[in-house]
Design an enzyme around this catalytic site. Sequence first.
Site, mmCIF file in Angstrom:
data_model
loop_
_atom_site.group_PDB
_atom_site.id
_atom_site.type_symbol
_atom_site.label_atom_id
_atom_site.label_comp_id
_atom_site.label_asym_id
_atom_site.label_seq_id
_atom_site.Cartn_x
_atom_site.Cartn_y
_atom_site.Cartn_z
ATOM 1 N N GLU A 50 1.428 -27.074 -23.960
ATOM 2 C CA GLU A 50 1.894 -28.349 -23.401
ATOM 3 C C GLU A 50 0.875 -28.895 -22.412
ATOM 4 O O GLU A 50 -0.091 -28.215 -22.042
ATOM 5 C CB GLU A 50 3.232 -28.136 -22.667
ATOM 6 N N HIS A 80 0.911 -32.083 -18.972
ATOM 7 C CA HIS A 80 1.722 -32.981 -18.160
ATOM 8 C C HIS A 80 0.896 -33.458 -16.974
ATOM 9 O O HIS A 80 -0.171 -32.886 -16.697
ATOM 10 C CB HIS A 80 3.008 -32.284 -17.692
ATOM 11 N N HIS A 124 -0.358 -27.087 -12.080
ATOM 12 C CA HIS A 124 0.213 -25.762 -11.812
ATOM 13 C C HIS A 124 -0.793 -24.937 -11.017
ATOM 14 O O HIS A 124 -1.999 -25.003 -11.279
ATOM 15 C CB HIS A 124 0.440 -24.963 -13.106
ATOM 16 N N HIS A 169 -2.319 -26.327 -21.943
ATOM 17 C CA HIS A 169 -2.294 -24.950 -21.451
ATOM 18 C C HIS A 169 -1.231 -24.137 -22.172
ATOM 19 O O HIS A 169 -0.205 -24.672 -22.605
ATOM 20 C CB HIS A 169 -2.100 -24.903 -19.931
ATOM 21 N N CYS A 222 4.379 -19.295 -10.617
ATOM 22 C CA CYS A 222 3.857 -20.643 -10.863
ATOM 23 C C CYS A 222 4.412 -21.589 -9.810
ATOM 24 O O CYS A 222 5.626 -21.744 -9.679
ATOM 25 C CB CYS A 222 4.261 -21.120 -12.257
HETATM 26 MN MN MN Z 1 3.151 -26.430 -17.896
#
Ligand code: MN
Length: 130
Positions: free
Chosen positions: A44, A46, A50, A84, A98
């Site tokens: 994914e 976004h 992270h 990732h 995370c």
């Molecule tokens: Mn992610």
Amino acid sequence: MREYKQEGSAPFRDVTRQVLFADPALASELRCFEVAPAGHTTLERHAHVHAVIVAHGRGRCLVGERIFTVAPFDLVEVPALTWHQFRADDDAPLGFLCMVNAARDRPQLPDAEAIARLCADPAVAAFIRA
Ligand code: MN
């Protein structure tokens, strides 16, 4: 302990998610993910970033177009809008923390064109699970 994602909503395998810390004053969340041997998170990207710290086990991750071997205490930075995926080794679990924005955009999944672009690199093609 929460479901990692809604079953069927995104491709993943043997992952659990736990929210360890979520205080509105800090506007971030600290989560713990456990990936069972041979499991993987969703491929994914976004707009939010992270900061991942490996806690235990062994695995590899794709960040952008690079694959990294990860071990405990490694810090993995996932920049905005960067593909990732985390995978545990076949014979070991992978646990990681995370840190993420509390308010964040929904992850995007790769379409066929994005997968084709990623698969231009044979190493990435062999790594990703989508
Ligand atoms: Mn992610």
